[in-house]
Design an enzyme around this catalytic site. Sequence first.
Site, PDB file in Angstrom:
ATOM      1  N   HIS A   1     -43.449 -26.812 -36.978  1.00  0.00           N
ATOM      2  CA  HIS A   1     -44.328 -25.890 -35.578  1.00  0.00           C
ATOM      3  C   HIS A   1     -45.212 -25.057 -35.583  1.00  0.00           C
ATOM      4  CE1 HIS A   1     -41.526 -22.385 -36.884  1.00  0.00           C
ATOM      5  NE2 HIS A   1     -42.312 -21.920 -36.497  1.00  0.00           N
TER       6      HIS A   1
ATOM      7  N   ASP B   1     -38.478 -29.537 -39.948  1.00  0.00           N
ATOM      8  CA  ASP B   1     -39.593 -28.489 -38.818  1.00  0.00           C
ATOM      9  C   ASP B   1     -40.280 -28.464 -39.985  1.00  0.00           C
ATOM     10  OD1 ASP B   1     -40.528 -26.944 -37.174  1.00  0.00           O
ATOM     11  OD2 ASP B   1     -39.413 -24.910 -38.059  1.00  0.00           O
TER      12      ASP B   1
ATOM     13  N   SER C   1     -42.525 -17.486 -40.039  1.00  0.00           N
ATOM     14  CA  SER C   1     -42.526 -19.297 -39.873  1.00  0.00           C
ATOM     15  C   SER C   1     -43.740 -20.044 -41.611  1.00  0.00           C
ATOM     16  CB  SER C   1     -42.604 -20.388 -38.975  1.00  0.00           C
ATOM     17  OG  SER C   1     -41.821 -18.903 -37.643  1.00  0.00           O
TER      18      SER C   1
END
Length: 344
Positions: free
Chosen positions: A85, A115, A192
Amino acid sequence: MFDFDPLLVDDERRDGEIPGISRETTIDDTRLFDAYSQAVVDVVDLVGPSVVRVETAADPAAKRRGGTGSGVVISPDGLVLTNSHVVQGASSVRLALADARTVNARVMGNDPHTDLALLRIVDDVSLPAARLGDSKGLKRGQLVVAIGNPLGFESTVTAGVVSALGRSLRAQTGRLIDDVIQTDAALNPGNSGGPLVSSRGEVIGINTAVIAGAQGICFAVASNTASHVVSEIVRHGRVPRAFIGVSGQTVVLPRRLAVALGLAQARGVALDAVEAGGPAAHAGLQTGNIVIALDGQPVTGADDLVRLLSGARIGIETVLTVIAGAALRRVTVMPVERTRERET
């Protein structure tokens, strides 16, 4: 009647004359704090230079907004792990290194089901690389350190513990990511794709998500899952997978049951969901069954099941050995190719 004199007791305790009471009645908090701090500092010194900021450019035609995240270099020749992402479907990204240099990278492979994305630096540079550890050996309460760029604050370090293991987290594709690590090391947008690191300086997870509005509930994709994704992308440019229609989590086998069944392994994968109409359901698998082997190969964790259900098994009869109740069963399943809509 016994006369109790607290002053006398205190004096005797200091003299070490009361049976069963140690003279060492306090813990050296300063010494313990220094040891904890030194462990975190050592981890940051070792892994910090391998952490990068990942920048993606906006693409109005593709309706893609630009953004930033984190990543970690896992090989000196320029392989970088980050979140799917974070790259947002881009084919190329820009990386800001810990030493303030910037380099360009291309997206080698993107696996939204876990992911994870793998980048390759295209500029001629040699970088310090972090080592992927074995997430299967993690224990709750273990010290972990997160390094990344939360909210644009570069090279930020937070520390905490492994709060829980074997969590499942739904990816943006709708598929459940199994064997996710829960931690209370503080994460924010921008973390992230950055590494979750053990006190040994090994990357044991890739930070991926937080629960909005909660405190100390953060998640990372396990390093064993990441290792499998990396090897598949390097080999195929993508991650082909077989689908049987289950989700599960790693569990410790009751010792008495393992001995009774003659099992040498200590762990398996307990199925917590079996998709109606899927291959596993057709074969008779049920929630609560514990998978311990696939075609004779031990399954001691959810990452093993993910790894063994590779694209090579699509359309080939596969035998799962499971514990059902207190008995061993061998169930033949016909995996199919997993599509975007399918979970496991």
